[in-house]
Motif scaffolding. Sequence first.
Motif, PDB file in Angstrom:
ATOM      1  N   SER A  49       0.831  -1.206   0.000  1.00  0.00           N
ATOM      2  CA  SER A  49       0.000   0.000   0.000  1.00  0.00           C
ATOM      3  C   SER A  49       0.864   1.254   0.000  1.00  0.00           C
ATOM      4  O   SER A  49       0.601   2.213  -0.743  1.00  0.00           O
ATOM      5  N   ASP A  50       1.920   1.252   0.811  1.00  0.00           N
ATOM      6  CA  ASP A  50       2.821   2.408   0.858  1.00  0.00           C
ATOM      7  C   ASP A  50       3.544   2.598  -0.470  1.00  0.00           C
ATOM      8  O   ASP A  50       3.700   3.719  -0.959  1.00  0.00           O
ATOM      9  N   ALA A  51       3.995   1.497  -1.058  1.00  0.00           N
ATOM     10  CA  ALA A  51       4.689   1.576  -2.345  1.00  0.00           C
ATOM     11  C   ALA A  51       3.765   2.141  -3.417  1.00  0.00           C
ATOM     12  O   ALA A  51       4.197   2.920  -4.284  1.00  0.00           O
ATOM     13  N   ASP A  52       2.500   1.785  -3.344  1.00  0.00           N
ATOM     14  CA  ASP A  52       1.526   2.278  -4.321  1.00  0.00           C
ATOM     15  C   ASP A  52       1.346   3.787  -4.201  1.00  0.00           C
ATOM     16  O   ASP A  52       1.209   4.489  -5.203  1.00  0.00           O
ATOM     17  N   LYS A  53       1.395   4.291  -2.983  1.00  0.00           N
ATOM     18  CA  LYS A  53       1.235   5.734  -2.795  1.00  0.00           C
ATOM     19  C   LYS A  53       2.437   6.513  -3.337  1.00  0.00           C
ATOM     20  O   LYS A  53       2.295   7.603  -3.881  1.00  0.00           O
ATOM     21  N   ILE A  54       3.624   5.947  -3.198  1.00  0.00           N
ATOM     22  CA  ILE A  54       4.808   6.573  -3.789  1.00  0.00           C
ATOM     23  C   ILE A  54       4.702   6.568  -5.304  1.00  0.00           C
ATOM     24  O   ILE A  54       5.015   7.556  -5.973  1.00  0.00           O
ATOM     25  N   ARG A  55       4.230   5.454  -5.862  1.00  0.00           N
ATOM     26  CA  ARG A  55       4.084   5.362  -7.323  1.00  0.00           C
ATOM     27  C   ARG A  55       3.093   6.403  -7.840  1.00  0.00           C
ATOM     28  O   ARG A  55       3.379   7.111  -8.815  1.00  0.00           O
ATOM     29  N   ILE A  56       1.946   6.505  -7.197  1.00  0.00           N
ATOM     30  CA  ILE A  56       0.932   7.465  -7.642  1.00  0.00           C
ATOM     31  C   ILE A  56       1.455   8.893  -7.512  1.00  0.00           C
ATOM     32  O   ILE A  56       1.258   9.733  -8.398  1.00  0.00           O
ATOM     33  N   THR A  57       2.150   9.174  -6.410  1.00  0.00           N
ATOM     34  CA  THR A  57       2.722  10.514  -6.212  1.00  0.00           C
ATOM     35  C   THR A  57       3.724  10.834  -7.300  1.00  0.00           C
ATOM     36  O   THR A  57       3.730  11.938  -7.859  1.00  0.00           O
ATOM     37  N   SER A  58       4.567   9.869  -7.645  1.00  0.00           N
ATOM     38  CA  SER A  58       5.559  10.068  -8.699  1.00  0.00           C
ATOM     39  C   SER A  58       4.895  10.380 -10.033  1.00  0.00           C
ATOM     40  O   SER A  58       5.392  11.204 -10.812  1.00  0.00           O
ATOM     41  N   GLU A  59       3.767   9.743 -10.309  1.00  0.00           N
ATOM     42  CA  GLU A  59       3.067   9.950 -11.574  1.00  0.00           C
ATOM     43  C   GLU A  59       2.322  11.281 -11.624  1.00  0.00           C
ATOM     44  O   GLU A  59       2.194  11.889 -12.687  1.00  0.00           O
ATOM     45  N   GLU A  60       1.852  11.757 -10.461  1.00  0.00           N
ATOM     46  CA  GLU A  60       0.948  12.907 -10.449  1.00  0.00           C
ATOM     47  C   GLU A  60       1.604  14.226 -10.034  1.00  0.00           C
ATOM     48  O   GLU A  60       1.070  15.302 -10.345  1.00  0.00           O
ATOM     49  N   ILE A  61       2.728  14.201  -9.350  1.00  0.00           N
ATOM     50  CA  ILE A  61       3.286  15.430  -8.784  1.00  0.00           C
ATOM     51  C   ILE A  61       3.709  16.408  -9.882  1.00  0.00           C
ATOM     52  O   ILE A  61       4.178  16.002 -10.956  1.00  0.00           O
ATOM     53  N   ASP A  62       3.535  17.672  -9.618  1.00  0.00           N
ATOM     54  CA  ASP A  62       3.870  18.746 -10.565  1.00  0.00           C
ATOM     55  C   ASP A  62       5.373  19.057 -10.442  1.00  0.00           C
ATOM     56  O   ASP A  62       5.815  19.651  -9.464  1.00  0.00           O
ATOM     57  N   GLU A  63       6.140  18.648 -11.452  1.00  0.00           N
ATOM     58  CA  GLU A  63       7.590  18.832 -11.384  1.00  0.00           C
ATOM     59  C   GLU A  63       7.979  20.306 -11.470  1.00  0.00           C
ATOM     60  O   GLU A  63       8.990  20.727 -10.895  1.00  0.00           O
ATOM     61  N   LYS A  64       7.205  21.118 -12.180  1.00  0.00           N
ATOM     62  CA  LYS A  64       7.485  22.554 -12.246  1.00  0.00           C
ATOM     63  C   LYS A  64       7.283  23.191 -10.875  1.00  0.00           C
ATOM     64  O   LYS A  64       8.056  24.067 -10.470  1.00  0.00           O
ATOM     65  N   ALA A  65       6.241  22.756 -10.172  1.00  0.00           N
ATOM     66  CA  ALA A  65       6.006  23.268  -8.813  1.00  0.00           C
ATOM     67  C   ALA A  65       7.167  22.882  -7.903  1.00  0.00           C
ATOM     68  O   ALA A  65       7.586  23.672  -7.040  1.00  0.00           O
ATOM     69  N   PHE A  66       7.699  21.685  -8.098  1.00  0.00           N
ATOM     70  CA  PHE A  66       8.848  21.243  -7.309  1.00  0.00           C
ATOM     71  C   PHE A  66      10.051  22.146  -7.563  1.00  0.00           C
ATOM     72  O   PHE A  66      10.743  22.572  -6.621  1.00  0.00           O
ATOM     73  N   GLU A  67      10.313  22.485  -8.820  1.00  0.00           N
ATOM     74  CA  GLU A  67      11.434  23.365  -9.165  1.00  0.00           C
ATOM     75  C   GLU A  67      11.237  24.754  -8.575  1.00  0.00           C
ATOM     76  O   GLU A  67      12.189  25.375  -8.083  1.00  0.00           O
ATOM     77  N   VAL A  68      10.000  25.246  -8.616  1.00  0.00           N
ATOM     78  CA  VAL A  68       9.694  26.551  -8.020  1.00  0.00           C
ATOM     79  C   VAL A  68       9.958  26.505  -6.517  1.00  0.00           C
ATOM     80  O   VAL A  68      10.511  27.449  -5.934  1.00  0.00           O
ATOM     81  N   ALA A  69       9.559  25.410  -5.886  1.00  0.00           N
ATOM     82  CA  ALA A  69       9.770  25.267  -4.445  1.00  0.00           C
ATOM     83  C   ALA A  69      11.254  25.318  -4.099  1.00  0.00           C
ATOM     84  O   ALA A  69      11.664  26.001  -3.151  1.00  0.00           O
ATOM     85  N   VAL A  70      12.075  24.611  -4.867  1.00  0.00           N
ATOM     86  CA  VAL A  70      13.520  24.596  -4.617  1.00  0.00           C
ATOM     87  C   VAL A  70      14.105  25.993  -4.755  1.00  0.00           C
ATOM     88  O   VAL A  70      14.863  26.466  -3.888  1.00  0.00           O
ATOM     89  N   ASP A  71      13.752  26.697  -5.835  1.00  0.00           N
ATOM     90  CA  ASP A  71      14.273  28.053  -6.055  1.00  0.00           C
ATOM     91  C   ASP A  71      13.801  29.011  -4.965  1.00  0.00           C
ATOM     92  O   ASP A  71      14.563  29.871  -4.503  1.00  0.00           O
ATOM     93  N   THR A  72      12.545  28.876  -4.549  1.00  0.00           N
ATOM     94  CA  THR A  72      11.994  29.739  -3.506  1.00  0.00           C
ATOM     95  C   THR A  72      12.737  29.537  -2.195  1.00  0.00           C
ATOM     96  O   THR A  72      13.066  30.503  -1.489  1.00  0.00           O
ATOM     97  N   ILE A  73      13.013  28.296  -1.861  1.00  0.00           N
ATOM     98  CA  ILE A  73      13.747  27.989  -0.626  1.00  0.00           C
ATOM     99  C   ILE A  73      15.155  28.571  -0.681  1.00  0.00           C
ATOM    100  O   ILE A  73      15.641  29.156   0.291  1.00  0.00           O
ATOM    101  N   LEU A  74      15.819  28.428  -1.810  1.00  0.00           N
ATOM    102  CA  LEU A  74      17.191  28.919  -1.948  1.00  0.00           C
ATOM    103  C   LEU A  74      17.279  30.434  -1.841  1.00  0.00           C
ATOM    104  O   LEU A  74      18.288  30.982  -1.383  1.00  0.00           O
ATOM    105  N   GLN A  75      16.238  31.136  -2.259  1.00  0.00           N
ATOM    106  CA  GLN A  75      16.249  32.596  -2.265  1.00  0.00           C
ATOM    107  C   GLN A  75      15.721  33.212  -0.973  1.00  0.00           C
ATOM    108  O   GLN A  75      15.863  34.420  -0.756  1.00  0.00           O
TER     109      GLN A  75
END
Length: 291
Positions: free
Chosen positions: A105-131
Amino acid sequence: MQTDLLSNINNNYNHFSKGQKLLANYILNNYEKAVFLTAAKLGKIVGVSESTVVRFATLLGYDGYPKLQRALEEMVKNKLNSVQRMEVTFDRINRDNILKSVLHSDADKIRITSEEIDEKAFEVAVDTILQAKTIYIIGVRSSAPLASFLNYYFNIIFKNVKLISTNSASDLFEQLYRLNEEDVIIGISFPRYSMSTLKAMEFASSRGAHSITITDSYDSPLTTNSNCNLIARSDMASVVDSLVAPLSVINALIVAVCLKKQDQIVDTFASLEKIWSEYKVYRNDEDNDIK
């Protein structure tokens, strides 16, 4: 979300066929159970075919039964109390092999998250944290270990990191009152959503601070006051919250930030290694002194 789905069913009820009315009645009266049923099992329970269930979902405006399930999930996830969560878990879990059931069940949640997560939002988050001038982190109750984990590594990487602890409303705002538009707050919360975290995000928005949420859905109340949303699937109905997918997202944040500050991070850990060795922080250092 609840009002939309249930109103949709009620408004169209008179136009449903006999089988569709059976489905409608079951969902209206048992939506907290229906959310966990496959189309085949739901059909079996109410006495209709799997294809009737799929057509019913389409009739309600959903692109297939899984989309209807997702709408049901949004309804249910913040409503189940701890006793109801246990009842659902006991109904769903394979008691003959609890270990593998939970791991799969846990592995399935990681798989679904990997498929659905917004990679651009992730990049924005990284840049925002760094600044950011100061990084605030808040996560309470079951989300507290996630916040603590992120805080541990960010305190090594950055100079100004504050983990918000909340014993009362006054404590919360006393820790946040210096927050401004140069800062970022990272709010972590999953159903049932913490009011303390919601208040912190609202306050950050009123101060013009940047905000990042790590939560389970775009319908999460945390997203209302957030500039950047990292969506990670959790188990909405379990004896314990499944937070492996959010932890993986946090791991990715830490790694991404380290790669952006690679030279500085190498120097930092080189210095820490000397301190850890000198003060025998780890077991290996102590073993070296044993004759």
